[in-house]
Design an enzyme around this catalytic site. Structure first.
Site, PDB file in Angstrom:
ATOM      1  N   SER A 219       4.418  -4.097   2.875  1.00 28.46           N
ATOM      2  CA  SER A 219       3.159  -3.380   3.085  1.00 28.46           C
ATOM      3  C   SER A 219       2.083  -3.655   2.045  1.00 28.46           C
ATOM      4  CB  SER A 219       3.415  -1.875   3.171  1.00 28.46           C
ATOM      5  OG  SER A 219       3.987  -1.541   4.420  1.00 28.46           O
TER       6      SER A 219
ATOM      7  N   LYS B 143      -1.143  -5.055   3.381  1.00 26.58           N
ATOM      8  CA  LYS B 143      -2.173  -4.210   3.984  1.00 26.58           C
ATOM      9  C   LYS B 143      -3.482  -4.264   3.213  1.00 26.58           C
ATOM     10  CE  LYS B 143       1.094  -1.175   6.310  1.00 26.58           C
ATOM     11  NZ  LYS B 143       2.012  -0.038   6.206  1.00 26.58           N
TER      12      LYS B 143
ATOM     13  N   SER C  52       0.490   4.067   4.117  1.00 25.67           N
ATOM     14  CA  SER C  52       1.255   2.915   4.615  1.00 25.67           C
ATOM     15  C   SER C  52       1.577   3.039   6.097  1.00 25.67           C
ATOM     16  CB  SER C  52       2.546   2.716   3.810  1.00 25.67           C
ATOM     17  OG  SER C  52       2.869   1.353   3.720  1.00 25.67           O
TER      18      SER C  52
ATOM     19  N   GLU D 100       3.497  -5.419  12.036  1.00 24.46           N
ATOM     20  CA  GLU D 100       4.481  -4.377  11.735  1.00 24.46           C
ATOM     21  C   GLU D 100       5.337  -4.106  12.970  1.00 24.46           C
ATOM     22  OE1 GLU D 100       5.096  -3.160   8.929  1.00 24.46           O
ATOM     23  OE2 GLU D 100       3.283  -3.142   7.703  1.00 24.46           O
TER      24      GLU D 100
ATOM     25  N   SER E 151       7.845  -1.927   1.099  1.00 26.61           N
ATOM     26  CA  SER E 151       9.309  -1.982   1.092  1.00 26.61           C
ATOM     27  C   SER E 151       9.787  -2.609   2.392  1.00 26.61           C
ATOM     28  CB  SER E 151       9.917  -0.588   0.923  1.00 26.61           C
ATOM     29  OG  SER E 151       9.544   0.256   1.993  1.00 26.61           O
TER      30      SER E 151
END
Length: 291
Positions: free
Chosen positions: A73, A76, A133, A169, A240
């Protein structure tokens, strides 16, 4: 074993290059940091990557900083920055609304799930992606940009030739050892983060917005921030994924001093290994000791 030793020696040399005109004790201190990071990595049982840039004098502390790690992440930040860049010429972009359908929800949607059958603005999606997130928010941003390759293309425009985003994702988080997809290096990410938050990669308004969102992150208290003095201001983005991959990238404002940019990436060999935010905190403590 010899290859690892050579790599570590090279990294130690890199750390001392910036101290060529300094005293021997300073170079010895840099070597001590390398030894402490190596000991931390060994005790953790994983692979650790660290890149610290001191913007006061451009010195760097590097450990496996040229090796690829899965971003998870932390990617992002680049996606949000790409949208912010568009907003420089597309006035009102951040206020434009996007529909959130039940089918959009995936594995982690703490903000988007509250807006199902409703809408969110690109500004709200950006904040959700960075501060919570939110994976649905990330996918909406990627879709708007035209796909993962467009995020990579944006990275190239700010001088980052290492970053690569290949998937959306949640599959971008598989973090399979040796898989180059959705990876970067600690040093490349540190340089990109510096350009985005402290440099000229974004306009003044957009840069300030990105920094504000990062400072408002809700997921980083146990990572880099946990290894720093409480008086320091931190703006960060965690990540993660599989193999116990645990990441955090941060801009740090030590009290009364120039900002630091710190990237900590950590991964392990077992697919279902636990996250290790404590390793990131320890690494942050080691590399900032004495600042």
């Amino acid at each position: 074993m010899m290859r690892k030793s050579v790599r570590r020696a090279m990294l130690m040399t890199t750390a001392c290059v910036s101290l060529l005109l300094a005293s021997v004790p300073l170079c010895a201190q840099a070597n001590d940091v390398q030894q402490k990071l190596a000991a931390l990595e060994k005790s953790s049982g994983g692979r650790l990557g660290v890149a610290l840039i001191n913007t006061a004098d451009n010195t760097q502390t590097l450990y496996r900083a040229d090796e690829r790690f899965a971003m998870c992440s932390t990617s992002k930040v680049m996606a949000v920055a790409a949208v912010l860049k568009q907003s420089e010429t597309q006035k009102g972009l951040l206020s434009q609304r996007v529909e959130i359908k039940p089918s959009d929800l995936i594995n982690y949607n703490p903000i988007a799930e509250k807006h199902v059958n409703g809408t969110m603005t690109f500004g709200e999606l950006s904040a959700a992606a960075l501060q919570y997130s939110d994976n649905t928010a990330m996918n909406k941003l990627i879709a708007h940009l035209g796909g993962p390759d467009k995020v990579t293309a944006f990275a190239r425009t700010i001088g980052d030739d290492t970053f690569r985003l290949d998937r959306t994702e949640p599959t971008l988080n598989t973090a399979i050892p040796g898989d180059p997809r959705d990876t970067t290096t600690p040093l490349a990410m540190a340089q990109a983060l510096r350009n985005l938050t402290l440099g000229n990669a974004l306009g003044d308004t957009q840069r300030a917005q990105l920094v504000m969102w990062l400072k408002g992150n809700t997921t980083g208290a146990a990572s880099i921030q946990a290894g720093l003095p409480t008086s320091w201001v931190v703006g960060d983005k965690t990540g993660s994924g599989g193999y116990g991959t645990t990441n955090d990238i941060a801009v740090i404002w030590p009290e009364g001093r120039a900002p630091l940019v710190l990237v900590t990436y950590f991964t392990q060999s077992e697919p279902k290994a636990e996250s290790r935010r404590d390793v990131l905190a320890a690494a942050a403590r080691i590399v900032t000791d004495g600042y």
